[in-house]
Design an enzyme around this catalytic site. Structure first.
Site, PDB file in Angstrom:
ATOM      1  N   CYS A  51     -41.939  71.591  56.202  1.00  0.00           N
ATOM      2  CA  CYS A  51     -41.671  72.535  57.285  1.00  0.00           C
ATOM      3  C   CYS A  51     -40.677  73.605  56.843  1.00  0.00           C
ATOM      4  CB  CYS A  51     -41.122  71.783  58.494  1.00  0.00           C
ATOM      5  SG  CYS A  51     -39.500  71.103  58.174  1.00  0.00           S
ATOM      6  N   CYS A  54     -37.441  72.442  55.450  1.00  0.00           N
ATOM      7  CA  CYS A  54     -37.500  72.000  54.055  1.00  0.00           C
ATOM      8  C   CYS A  54     -37.326  73.198  53.119  1.00  0.00           C
ATOM      9  CB  CYS A  54     -38.838  71.317  53.759  1.00  0.00           C
ATOM     10  SG  CYS A  54     -39.128  69.827  54.704  1.00  0.00           S
ATOM     11  N   ASP A 470     -59.181  46.836  46.273  1.00  0.00           N
ATOM     12  CA  ASP A 470     -58.273  46.189  45.338  1.00  0.00           C
ATOM     13  C   ASP A 470     -57.210  45.499  46.198  1.00  0.00           C
ATOM     14  OD1 ASP A 470     -56.619  45.693  43.065  1.00  0.00           O
ATOM     15  OD2 ASP A 470     -55.419  47.392  43.716  1.00  0.00           O
ATOM     16  N   ASP A 644     -55.494  51.397  43.702  1.00  0.00           N
ATOM     17  CA  ASP A 644     -54.326  52.220  43.389  1.00  0.00           C
ATOM     18  C   ASP A 644     -53.837  52.066  41.965  1.00  0.00           C
ATOM     19  OD1 ASP A 644     -53.242  49.650  43.627  1.00  0.00           O
ATOM     20  OD2 ASP A 644     -51.275  50.532  43.945  1.00  0.00           O
ATOM     21  N   ASP A 648     -57.542  50.024  38.234  1.00  0.00           N
ATOM     22  CA  ASP A 648     -58.622  50.386  39.157  1.00  0.00           C
ATOM     23  C   ASP A 648     -59.256  51.724  38.802  1.00  0.00           C
ATOM     24  OD1 ASP A 648     -58.178  48.169  40.853  1.00  0.00           O
ATOM     25  OD2 ASP A 648     -56.438  49.204  41.676  1.00  0.00           O
TER      26      ASP A 648
END
Lengths: 753, 49
Positions: A51, A54, A470, A644, A648
């Site tokens: 935003c 930030c 996974d 992840d 994988d």
């Protein structure tokens, strides 16, 4: 300081994104470049900036550092560019400042980040603007011609046509270049794509219209052809933007992968080097929290490693001198020195990269719906146009031979009608059909925290009928969590000790206890636990040697304060809270769900039970996973892989569609079609729903385009088409297709159940 | 009719002006960060002393 109120706050002030708590330990100084003005510049990828607060915090915070001359954050891409006076500060100070502000930051390899500006997109926008300019201005001359029919003299009409030609010819030739080039490329390899009829229509229409204007005729299609190009370029630009998004996402990930390492030189100094510059025999310093960039052997030190990204195993493994370390594992507790045994490109990671590549080749064979439609459409349109020309030219002759009365028409009229067919059937709506829907769909998912990397990804996701999960980090959070009930005081006291340790169980304890201060004289006893005065937290043998062993196999920490009896904290890698719900929702959508993990049998069985999955496999290697996906594909299924870890990644690339959580390793995110943020898995269900809805919209749009052509083409073939009708039909069909795509934006209530 | 001699070039000229402005904004990088631009207007002018 003007923003004193902000100083203590960490992360996004609007709370749109959680503050990042891991300090980036990689030294970015290897990626600093000197710019044209003699300043040192660094490009960083900032996580968690969402935003205006930030922007202000990050830019303001960095400009406050001594010597920083420029700090600019691009909120759309998350890239931050910082420039400072050489020598004023070290690159590390910049990342440290960002960490203090509560944002995660990683440096970019400038070699990977060079092509920041999307030149091709800009060129397309320029052509789009020219086509739009021409279409609108020619319409200004065309409307009087249409409405003044009968009252306007041929001289005025021809003047207006000539002015239109003056605008249309250069504009169309400039704007249509992408189509010409693509058509030429296709023709050279003796293939026909959608751009062949488009190019033909542009050239023929311009030629015929000029000829008509020269002989003071009624009909010139300058308005139609520029408008056609305008609509087609909108579709082309949307399509380009989607592909560019996917490419940028992939490139960003690649750039992030080139991490730095700390190399110990012969004279004992430590230098930051890019991982591709590491050679066999180099000695690398691996601090606690660092990921090993290459394979190696531990030379000094004694620590524990988190191998979950490679094997799916949650429990950390002990490593001492002589232990073989594979690239990708994370050093948890102590700094160690690693002797490199394989350069980055020969490391265990490279084998995985090869598997990923093979998987991606398989995926490249996927043909998009719009391309399938184009393959049908091109021959039909060309034959219709040819038929029209031949029909008008020789039709009357044939009719007379059969004994009917018929007047000959000259070749000019036959050609005019054939061109009218090409114009009216030109794939405006077809060109917009898929990209417009995909832009709306990806935009909607983006707001939900799901990044879709390409338009085809959505189409593939809509087809999946088996979901393969996974375990570690996907179905579970990938981090241990406190499961035993302990009273709050004991928990706080134990957490005060745990705060000084990076061990995952300590982190879990701190997380359960919430914020607080660390015990003053706490120190970590390596491989055992933490002690502070009489208090001890750690292994049973360290903290509570007299306590009875409870062998339920759970991860545990013991806490003794020297007064009361020792307390046991049990941990488990808990299944995500909405996992069972998500899996039930996927089942309800007709999907089969499987679990395939590299972890131990007992752990996998427990997770499968909790999530409600019957089909599960434990102890699977990366190639076992790809083999399972290949078997599913051989059965004619369309598998969705959700994972992840690095182990994988090949499976993610080999699956029909793939998804990974935002916490996944960069390599896995790069191999996935969609990346979803947040704690839960439910975003997956929404992604599948939106993908299915998007596919339905695309099919509707394609059907509508076909219907439109079925009505319009006979009109043109019969010679009934006027420029007015052509303009009306083209713009209305494009509008309808776009409006249909926009329905996806508003249909949220019906989708999510 | 005479008026058209002025009006048509005038209309085309104005439209070309708009096209030129768009080209300029494109090459000036104004389309590179659309999200950031939307948020930057909310940031108050700095008045650090």
């Amino acid at each position: 300081m003007a923003h004193a109120a902000l100083a203590g706050e960490i992360g996004c002030p609007s709370g749109l994104s959680p503050a990042s708590d891991d300090a980036s330990s990689a030294d970015p100084s290897a990626f600093v470049r000197r710019d044209a003005q003699g300043r040192d510049t660094l490009e960083l990828m900032v996580q968690g900036a969402k935003c205006s607060g930030c922007i202000r915090k990050i830019e303001g915070g960095l400009l406050a550092l001594p010597g920083v001359g420029d700090a600019r954050l691009n909120l759309s891409t998350g890239r931050l560019r910082v420039a400072w006076r050489p020598g004023a500060l070290a690159a590390r100070d910049v990342t440290a400042a960002l960490t203090r502000l509560g944002y995660g930051a990683s440096a970019f390899d400038p070699a990977e980040a060079v092509r920041r500006i999307d030149e091709e997109g800009r060129a397309l926008l320029r052509r789009l603007a020219v086509a739009g300019f021409a279409a609108m201005n020619i319409m200004m001359f065309s409307v009087p011609v249409w409405s003044g029919d009968g009252e306007m003299g041929p001289a005025t009409r021809t003047l207006l046509h000539w002015i239109s030609a003056l605008v249309a010819i250069p504009a169309a030739l400039y704007a249509a270049q992408p189509f010409f080039r693509s058509a030429w490329r296709a023709l050279r390899v003796r293939r026909a794509n959608m751009d062949v009829p488009i190019s033909l229509a542009v050239v023929l229409t311009l030629a015929v219209s000029i000829a008509e204007t020269a002989r003071q005729g009624d009909h010139a299609y300058f308005d139609g052809i520029t408008m056609l190009l305008f609509f087609l370029l909108i579709g082309r630009y949307l399509d380009h933007r989607l592909r560019e998004q996917a490419r940028t996402a992939a490139r960003d990930l690649l750039a992030l992968q080139t991490v730095t390492a700390s190399r110990v030189e012969a004279d004992g100094r430590v230098n930051a080097v890019a991982s591709r510059d590491i050679k066999v025999g180099d000695r690398l310093l691996l601090a606690a929290g660092d990921r090993a960039p290459v394979d190696g052997v531990v030379e000094e030190g004694d620590s524990e490693f988190d191998c979950s990204m490679l094997t799916g195993e949650t429990l950390p493994q002990h490593a001492g001198v002589g232990t073989v370390v594979r690239a990708g594992v994370v050093n948890l507790t102590q700094r160690i020195v690693l002797c490199v045994t394989a350069a980055a490109r020969d490391s265990a990671i490279a084998e995985l990269a090869r598997l990923i590549e093979i998987g991606e080749q398989g995926r490249a064979r996927f043909v998009r719906l719009a391309d399938k439609a184009a393959a049908l459409y091109v021959p039909v349109v060309h034959s219709l146009a040819a038929l029209t020309f031949v029909g008008w030219l020789w039709g009357p002759m044939a009719l007379r031979a059969l004994g009917f009365e018929a007047m000959d028409v000259d070749a000019r009229v036959a050609l005019l009608n054939a061109v009218a067919v090409l114009i009216i059937t030109c794939p405006c709506a077809l060109g917009l059909a898929a990209p417009a829907v995909q832009v709306v769909a990806t935009g909607r998912l983006f707001k939900r925290g799901v990044l879709v990397k390409s338009g085809d990804a959505l189409e593939r996701l809509a087809q999946v009928n088996v979901a393969v999960f996974d375990k570690t980090g996907t179905l579970t959070r990938g981090k241990p969590r406190l499961v035993s009930a302990v009273d709050a005081d004991t928990l706080l006291a134990a957490a005060a000790l745990a705060r000084v340790s990076r061990h995952p169980l300590s982190r879990a304890l701190v997380e359960a206890a919430g914020p607080g201060a660390a015990a003053k004289d706490a120190r970590e006893v390596h491989g055992e636990g933490v002690e502070a005065g009489p208090m001890r937290l750690g292994r049973r043998s360290f903290a509570a040697p007299q306590a009875a062993d409870s062998d339920d196999g759970a991860m545990e920490l013991w806490f003794a304060d020297g007064v009361r009896p020792p307390v046991r904290f049990a941990f488990a890698d808990a299944v995500r809270s909405d996992a069972a719900q998500t899996i039930a929702a996927l089942r309800k959508r007709g999907m089969r769900v499987e679990l395939i993990s590299g972890d131990r049998r007992a752990a996998v069985a427990a997770a499968a039970r909790e999530a409600g999955i019957e089909d599960w496999v434990a102890g699977a290697s990366p190639s076992d996973k790809t083999a399972r996906l290949a078997a599913l594909r051989a059965e004619g299924k369309f598998p969705l892989m959700v994972g992840d870890g690095l182990n994988d990644a090949p499976a993610l690339a080999a699956a029909h569609a793939s998804a990974s959580p935002g916490t996944a390793l960069e390599a896995s995110q790069a191999a996935s079609d969609i990346v979803f943020q947040g704690e839960g898995l439910s975003a997956l269900v929404e992604a599948v729903d939106v993908a299915k809805a998007a596919r339905a919209r695309v099919v509707e749009n394609l059907l509508f385009s076909a219907l439109y052509n079925i009505v319009a083409a006979p009109l043109a073939m019969a010679g009934l088409l006027t420029p007015f009708i052509a303009a009306l039909a083209m713009s209305s069909s494009s509008l309808i297709v776009t409006l249909n795509a926009l329905r996806l934006q508003t249909g949220s209530k019906r989708l999510w159940t | 009719m005479d008026l058209m001699v002025f009006l048509i070039p005038a209309a085309l000229f104005l439209a070309l002006l708009g096209l030129g402005a768009f080209f300029w904004s494109l090459s000036a990088g104004q389309y590179d960060d659309l999200d950031g631009a939307a948020h930057r207007i909310l940031i108050d002018e700095e008045d650090d002393a």
